[in-house]
Design a protein around this motif. Structure first.
Motif, PDB file in Angstrom:
ATOM      1  N   LEU A 109       0.854  -1.333   0.103  1.00  0.00           N
ATOM      2  CA  LEU A 109       0.026   0.120  -0.100  1.00  0.00           C
ATOM      3  C   LEU A 109       0.848   1.345   0.026  1.00  0.00           C
ATOM      4  O   LEU A 109       1.881   1.518   0.796  1.00  0.00           O
ATOM      5  CB  LEU A 109      -1.007  -0.181   1.272  1.00  0.00           C
ATOM      6  N   PRO A 110       0.639   2.243  -0.714  1.00  0.00           N
ATOM      7  CA  PRO A 110       1.450   3.370  -0.713  1.00  0.00           C
ATOM      8  C   PRO A 110       1.400   4.210   0.306  1.00  0.00           C
ATOM      9  O   PRO A 110       0.270   4.217   0.706  1.00  0.00           O
ATOM     10  CB  PRO A 110       1.018   4.357  -2.233  1.00  0.00           C
ATOM     11  N   THR A 111       2.304   4.958   0.592  1.00  0.00           N
ATOM     12  CA  THR A 111       2.197   5.714   1.992  1.00  0.00           C
ATOM     13  C   THR A 111       1.322   6.787   1.525  1.00  0.00           C
ATOM     14  O   THR A 111       1.283   7.611   0.607  1.00  0.00           O
ATOM     15  CB  THR A 111       3.460   6.360   2.433  1.00  0.00           C
ATOM     16  N   GLY A 112       0.313   7.124   2.392  1.00  0.00           N
ATOM     17  CA  GLY A 112      -0.510   8.599   2.386  1.00  0.00           C
ATOM     18  C   GLY A 112      -1.538   8.158   1.543  1.00  0.00           C
ATOM     19  O   GLY A 112      -2.577   9.096   1.418  1.00  0.00           O
ATOM     20  N   ILE A 113      -2.194   6.923   1.037  1.00  0.00           N
ATOM     21  CA  ILE A 113      -3.438   6.796   0.600  1.00  0.00           C
ATOM     22  C   ILE A 113      -4.559   6.983   1.559  1.00  0.00           C
ATOM     23  O   ILE A 113      -4.146   6.589   2.658  1.00  0.00           O
ATOM     24  CB  ILE A 113      -3.567   5.422  -0.244  1.00  0.00           C
ATOM     25  N   ALA A 133      -9.760   4.415   2.898  1.00  0.00           N
ATOM     26  CA  ALA A 133     -11.100   3.835   2.239  1.00  0.00           C
ATOM     27  C   ALA A 133     -10.349   3.259   1.104  1.00  0.00           C
ATOM     28  O   ALA A 133     -10.677   2.120   0.576  1.00  0.00           O
ATOM     29  CB  ALA A 133     -12.042   4.962   1.460  1.00  0.00           C
ATOM     30  N   LEU A 134      -9.585   3.722   0.243  1.00  0.00           N
ATOM     31  CA  LEU A 134      -8.592   3.199  -0.612  1.00  0.00           C
ATOM     32  C   LEU A 134      -7.895   1.949  -0.402  1.00  0.00           C
ATOM     33  O   LEU A 134      -7.939   0.890  -0.935  1.00  0.00           O
ATOM     34  CB  LEU A 134      -7.693   4.142  -1.320  1.00  0.00           C
ATOM     35  N   ALA A 135      -7.240   2.080   0.988  1.00  0.00           N
ATOM     36  CA  ALA A 135      -6.354   1.160   1.313  1.00  0.00           C
ATOM     37  C   ALA A 135      -7.299  -0.104   1.834  1.00  0.00           C
ATOM     38  O   ALA A 135      -6.887  -1.267   1.322  1.00  0.00           O
ATOM     39  CB  ALA A 135      -5.641   1.364   2.753  1.00  0.00           C
ATOM     40  N   GLU A 136      -8.475   0.039   2.175  1.00  0.00           N
ATOM     41  CA  GLU A 136      -9.464  -1.094   2.615  1.00  0.00           C
ATOM     42  C   GLU A 136      -9.843  -1.590   1.243  1.00  0.00           C
ATOM     43  O   GLU A 136      -9.948  -2.764   1.078  1.00  0.00           O
ATOM     44  CB  GLU A 136     -10.755  -0.503   3.487  1.00  0.00           C
ATOM     45  N   GLY A 137     -10.182  -0.763   0.155  1.00  0.00           N
ATOM     46  CA  GLY A 137     -10.524  -1.489  -0.957  1.00  0.00           C
ATOM     47  C   GLY A 137      -9.582  -2.049  -1.738  1.00  0.00           C
ATOM     48  O   GLY A 137      -9.821  -3.252  -2.185  1.00  0.00           O
ATOM     49  N   LEU A 138      -8.228  -1.928  -1.722  1.00  0.00           N
ATOM     50  CA  LEU A 138      -7.150  -2.641  -2.225  1.00  0.00           C
ATOM     51  C   LEU A 138      -7.166  -3.945  -1.678  1.00  0.00           C
ATOM     52  O   LEU A 138      -6.792  -4.997  -2.312  1.00  0.00           O
ATOM     53  CB  LEU A 138      -6.081  -1.833  -2.305  1.00  0.00           C
ATOM     54  N   ARG A 139      -7.036  -3.850  -0.194  1.00  0.00           N
ATOM     55  CA  ARG A 139      -6.997  -5.185   0.392  1.00  0.00           C
ATOM     56  C   ARG A 139      -8.080  -6.219   0.071  1.00  0.00           C
ATOM     57  O   ARG A 139      -7.983  -7.264   0.003  1.00  0.00           O
ATOM     58  CB  ARG A 139      -6.946  -4.877   2.027  1.00  0.00           C
ATOM     59  N   ALA A 140      -9.285  -5.579  -0.190  1.00  0.00           N
ATOM     60  CA  ALA A 140     -10.328  -6.545  -0.243  1.00  0.00           C
ATOM     61  C   ALA A 140     -10.532  -6.926  -1.827  1.00  0.00           C
ATOM     62  O   ALA A 140     -11.347  -7.837  -2.127  1.00  0.00           O
ATOM     63  CB  ALA A 140     -11.746  -5.633  -0.039  1.00  0.00           C
TER      64      ALA A 140
END
Length: 318
Positions: free
Chosen positions: A259-263, A266-273
């Motif tokens: 995960l890029p630093t600073g996202i 919501a986007l971090a959760e979406g990418l994990r899912a």
């Protein structure tokens, strides 16, 4: 039960000079399995300039090939009542919008529950067509458009379009990293020399060409429109990884999730899912094998990619 059908005509390419007849025939009539073609050659069903051919004889280039197929029960998989999203159908073709998670053809680990099983239930006569009418494939976790031939004649014509690179297939993809501009990847693809279940760019691979264009840039990702000239296994995924812009969610070619630093959260959760490669076959264009009409279809982004797109845009707006 078998059925005689019309003779199929082709011509040995000049670039195929010096090769074995059985190898050339396998390329010219790719809708049939190699073992079936070998048997037909031995049975005298393949004429080379009017004379029965022999599997190992060398060709000069330019010869006329005449194949008299014998249709048999080509498919032994069982029909299953799996829903199909059919965008178009007539006596020759089916155009299907395949969901992510559906395997196209049975294989080791996926003996049933595939698109082929669904086609056999929906249209039982397709069992008489080689490979169940499937002329090109999508990976299990890639969504989007596939054309299926309902007759051998239609399949032969569609395979010829694929070989001539006149069938247009356009994809939508989300890539990791921010691309400065679109471009082309022209790099041969073959089996990975170590990991045999994977593909890779290798010197002795088959020619593979991918064109990509930037639709939209986000803070750490790029929305792409991709067009194939060739159709190698995992081509888009391999080529995007080769140029250091692997597809979002690709478990094989994208490496572990970083995960890029600073996202945004919501986007971090979406990418994990997001557990599949972010790749969708959005547009298909071909010449109808019977009418000669130029036809095209489009399939909108599936819900999971639409949701991810919203998160990417929201993160970029922060």
């Amino acid at each position: 039960m078998s059925e005689e059908i019309e003779t199929l005509i082709s011509e040995v390419g000049l670039e195929q000079a010096g090769r074995r007849l059985d190898q050339v025939v396998a390329e010219q009539f790719a809708q049939f399995s190699r073992s079936r073609l070998q048997r037909w050659i031995k049975d005298g069903r393949l004429l080379l300039d009017g004379r029965p051919g022999k599997p190992k004889q060398k060709v000069r280039g330019g010869e006329r090939l005449e194949l008299v197929p014998q249709l048999e029960q080509e498919v032994t998989s069982r029909p299953q009542p799996i829903p199909l999203d059919i965008l178009f159908e007539d006596e020759s073709l089916l155009v299907v919008n395949k969901p992510a998670g559906l395997v196209v053809h049975p294989a080791v680990g996926n003996p049933d529950g595939t698109l082929l099983n669904a086609l056999l239930h929906y249209f039982p006569a397709i069992s008489q067509v080689p490979r169940g009418g499937i002329v090109h494939r999508l990976d299990k976790e890639t969504s989007g458009l596939l054309v299926v031939a309902k007759t051998l004649q239609a399949q032969t014509a569609l395979v010829a379009q694929l070989q001539a690179r006149s069938m247009k297939r356009e994809y939508r993809a989300f890539a990791q990293g921010v691309m400065a501009a679109g471009g082309k990847v022209d790099a041969p693809i073959g089996r990975h020399p170590v990991h045999r279940t994977r593909m890779a760019v290798v010197a002795n691979g088959k020619p593979a060409v991918t064109h990509y264009r930037v639709i939209e840039r986000y803070r750490f990702h790029t929305d792409l429109r991709i067009q194939l000239e060739t159709g190698r296994t995992h081509q888009i995924r391999v080529h995007m990884a080769q140029i250091r812009f692997p597809l979002v969610g690709d478990p094989v070619y994208g490496g572990r999730l970083r995960l890029p630093t600073g996202i945004s959260d919501a986007l971090a959760e979406g990418l994990r899912a997001f557990k599949r490669q972010a790749l969708h076959a959005r547009r298909l264009e071909l010449v109808h094998p019977e009418s000669g009409e130029q036809m095209s279809w489009e399939a909108p982004l599936p819900e999971d990619m639409e949701q991810l797109l919203g998160l990417l845009r929201a993160d970029a707006a922060e």
